[in-house]
Each structure stands twice: as C-alpha cells, then as structure tokens.
Design a protein around this motif. Structure first.
Motif, short mmCIF file in Angstrom:
data_model
loop_
_atom_site.label_atom_id
_atom_site.label_comp_id
_atom_site.label_asym_id
_atom_site.label_seq_id
_atom_site.Cartn_x
_atom_site.Cartn_y
_atom_site.Cartn_z
N TYR A 366 40.86 28.93 74.06
CA TYR A 366 42.02 29.13 75.34
C TYR A 366 44.03 28.81 75.40
N ASN A 367 43.46 28.00 75.59
CA ASN A 367 45.11 27.02 75.28
C ASN A 367 45.31 25.86 74.73
N ASN A 370 43.28 23.04 74.41
CA ASN A 370 41.67 23.23 75.23
C ASN A 370 40.74 22.04 74.33
#
Length: 428
Positions: A366-367, A370
């Motif tokens: 996700y980023n 994470n």
C-alpha cells in the motif's frame, strides 16, 4: 536428414486444435429467461430479505452445496474475492502470519495483505506439488494464524498431513480450489476438508460464468461472516444484530443473476468434463511414463481434476535441457483456434515464484510504511529451492486433456512428444 520439425523436418500436425467452449443452448436459454424477467441482480447492501441475493444466486448456491456435500456455499464474483473474504472471515489481521504457496496465481499469496497480515512462503514437494511438510512446520511461528493450501494444477494436496499440523497449532485451513473443482482426497472433495474452500468460475476453468467464484464451509459462523464481507458488512451489522465487528468492512463481491443462471447449467457438466480430462491424462501418462527422463504424477488416495497436466523433465538423464525439449515438441504442433497468438499450450515451468514479484522483493503493497511486511520474513531468491528447480529446470505443463479434444487430437500430441523423445540426439 533431420526428423524433428524444429530442425526442418515434417510436423506431426498442421491444423489448429479446437478451443475449449462448453457453453451451449442450455446456458443461453437460462440467460434469456433472466433477461426477460429483467432482474439482473437483487442484492441490497442492507439487512433486508434481499441481502442474500436473488432467486438464481440462491438456487446456484444450493445446487453447489448439494453437489459438494457441504453445508454452506457463498457465491462471489471471483476466486480472488473469495480468498480475501475467507481470510477476513477467519479474523486475519495486523501482526498475523499466513502460510502461502509460492507457485500459484498471485492472489493465493497476496490475499493476506488485504487484511494487513504477513504472507509466509512454504516450499513444495515433487510429484503432487503440495506443501513440503518439513518446510511447513519450519514456517510456523507464534503469529501464524492460517494456512492457504493450493491444489495446484488440479492435484489434491497432502491434506491429511497438513490438517494434522494445523490441528496441532490451532490454525485455520483455507483451500484454494481454483484449479481443482471435483478433485478428491480420500474420496472427499477438496474444498470440504479444511475450514473454507474457495473455487473459481473464471472463463478458462473447468466450468465458468465468465468471472465468478464460490466459497464453501460447514461452519455457520464462518458462512455468516463471509456473507457479510461479501455484501457491505459495515452497513448491515447494526440492524442484523452483529456484535463481532472485526473485519466487517464493506465490499461488493456479489455474483449476478445472469452469472448464477449460467453457473447452474455449468455445474451439471462438471463430472463429464472431469471424466474426459482423466481419460486423456491417463493416455499421456502411459505413453510418456516409459521414458526414464520424464516423471509423471503418481497419486494415491487422490483424484486429479487436470486443470493442466504436469510433468518433470530430468535433464541429467536426457542430456538435453527441458526448454530445448519443449521447444522441439511445440514445433511439431499448432496452436488452439481463436488463441493462435498464445502459441502451442505447452509451458516451461508455470508461473514465476510469487515471492520474486516486485511487491515482495521491495516489501511494498500500500505504501512505504506498510506494516504487513516484517524484517524477519525473507522473500529472497532461494527460500523455496524445490519450486525454483521446478520452474527454471524441470517442470512443464500442457493444456491438452480437455474437451472438445478428440482421441485423434490427443494422439497427435502424444506422437509429437514421442517423436522428440525418440530423436533427442538431434537436440544435443
């Protein structure tokens, strides 16, 4: 004069193979009935009598439960959605670890990430491509909460041993049966042995609705949670009186009435399709098993569904690489009608080991922060040596067991294999 087509010899076959298409007038008639009725979906994302979907969806789920002798069937819009739903129903979350296969469609391993859980890869064993039990036991930690078993190629995994390990450590077992509808282990359908089974109805599976899937379970609690996750749980739980709110997030994983109508008719064809695949697979095994450099799949207490048929090529004995061998066989044949751009459906290896995908190599989903990925969990090359050997050196699969192939079509494929086997010296 060369005999092999790859070297300029005459090909075994010069016409295309028929494509797989088991849709006929029965499905068309049922779709027309739904269209004339005008109700293409009847779900409401609220606690209401239509929360469980329309007539065809419920009829399809009932038929699926009866076929597989299971208490609950929950239709979804894909096997992908089904795996996400199944893990959510098991309460998987941040900090949890889920043991997954490195050799499958990517969602078999990435599904835990949707709940911020950590995938942990387990190596596979030869022949059945099931979890290596030694590797499985080594992968379990105090954080392990579930095992996702994949019945890859349609071959049932070694469920007895896996279930024993799961019971010892109090783990959920989710069976990914995308490629194995109708396959059996000890006379029981795969998907009904663990806590939840998930099936695919994608367009190239044994039976299909274009896209779609089904989750099955004998647990009332897990069935209820999967039905909620499938259909906007967060909007339903209050009026339904649910007090357990873990993972009650809203998704739209619903199957349409048209897809369900198709599914009802498709399910009626599963057994006959399995019989065709098993009959043709036996022909290949008998023809190729006599060569010492080819290993066929040998099963006990299991019934294979042959989504594809897998073999292993022993380069040390053949003195030729698997890739040269397969390229020579493919040169003897033609592609499948309407899928000519894909080439002859014989593959070297299957899919790249999932842990080598960029998401796992960089530990980013996700980023950059994470939390699902853990420093102590490795995704480096070499963590599953058996799988890497299968993929890069020994394994090959083909899609030549299905209908509407005739015995003559199958014999052409067998003759191509045999021709190359008998003339290996041309490849050295």
């Amino acid at each position: 004069m060369p005999k092999l087509a790859i070297n300029g010899g005459t090909k075994i076959r010069t016409k295309l193979f028929p494509r797989y298409n088991n849709i006929n007038e029965n499905e068309i008639d049922e779709v027309v009935k739904v269209m004339k009725k005008g109700i293409l979906s009847k779900y409401l994302g609220a606690w209401h009598e239509d929360f469980y979907g329309g007539e065809k969806v419920q009829e399809f789920e009932k038929a699926w439960s009866e076929y597989f002798n299971i208490k609950h069937s929950i239709s979804v819009n894909s096997n992908t959605s089904g795996l996400i739903t199944a893990l959510g129903a098991c309460g998987i979350g941040l900090g949890d670890e889920v043991i997954v296969s490195p050799y499958s469609m990517s969602i078999s391993a990435s599904a835990p990430l949707f709940w911020n859980a950590t995938p942990v890869f387990c190596d596979l064993e030869a022949n059945t491509y099931s979890f290596c039990i030694k590797s499985l036991k080594k992968a379990i930690t105090k954080n392990t909460k579930a095992i996702v078993v994949v019945h890859i190629f349609g071959c049932p995994s070694n469920m007895k041993e896996i279930l024993e390990v799961a019971k010892e450590h109090n783990l959920y077992v989710i069976e990914d049966c995308a490629q194995a509808p109708g396959a059996k282990y000890d006379e029981k359908y795969v998907g009904t042995l663990g806590d939840i089974g998930v099936f695919s109805l994608n367009y190239h599976k044994h039976i299909h609705t274009g896209e779609g899937g089904v989750c099955v379970t004998n647990s009332d609690d897990l069935a209820n949670k999967m039905q909620l996750i499938r259909n906007h749980a967060e909007s339903v739980v209050e009026n339904k009186g649910e007090t357990q709110l873990s993972n009650m997030l809203g998704f739209n994983f619903r199957l349409t009435e048209i897809q369900a109508a198709i599914g009802i008719e498709q399910l009626k064809k599963l057994q006959s399709e399995l019989e065709v695949r098993q009959k043709y697979a036996k022909m290949y095994d008998e023809a190729l098993g006599k060569y010492p450099f080819i290993k066929t799949t040998k099963l006990e207490n299991r019934t294979h569904s042959y989504y594809v048929q897998a073999f292993e090529f022993l380069e040390d004995i053949a003195k030729v690489s698997r890739d040269k061998f397969i390229m020579a066989v493919k040169a003897e044949l033609e592609p499948v009608q309407d899928r000519e751009n894909e080439g002859v459906p014989i593959g070297q290896g299957y899919v790249k080991p999932i842990y080598l995908l960029p998401m796992f190599q960089n530990k980013i989903a996700y980023n950059k922060q994470n939390f699902a990925f853990k420093d102590e969990i490795s995704y480096e090359k070499g963590i599953c040596p058996n799988v890497e050997k299968f993929h890069y050196k020994t394994l090959w699969t083909h899609d030549f067991t299905r209908s509407p192939l005739s015995k003559e079509d199958v014999k052409d494929v067998i003759n191509a294999y045999v021709k190359v086997c008998e003339n290996l010296d041309e490849l050295k």
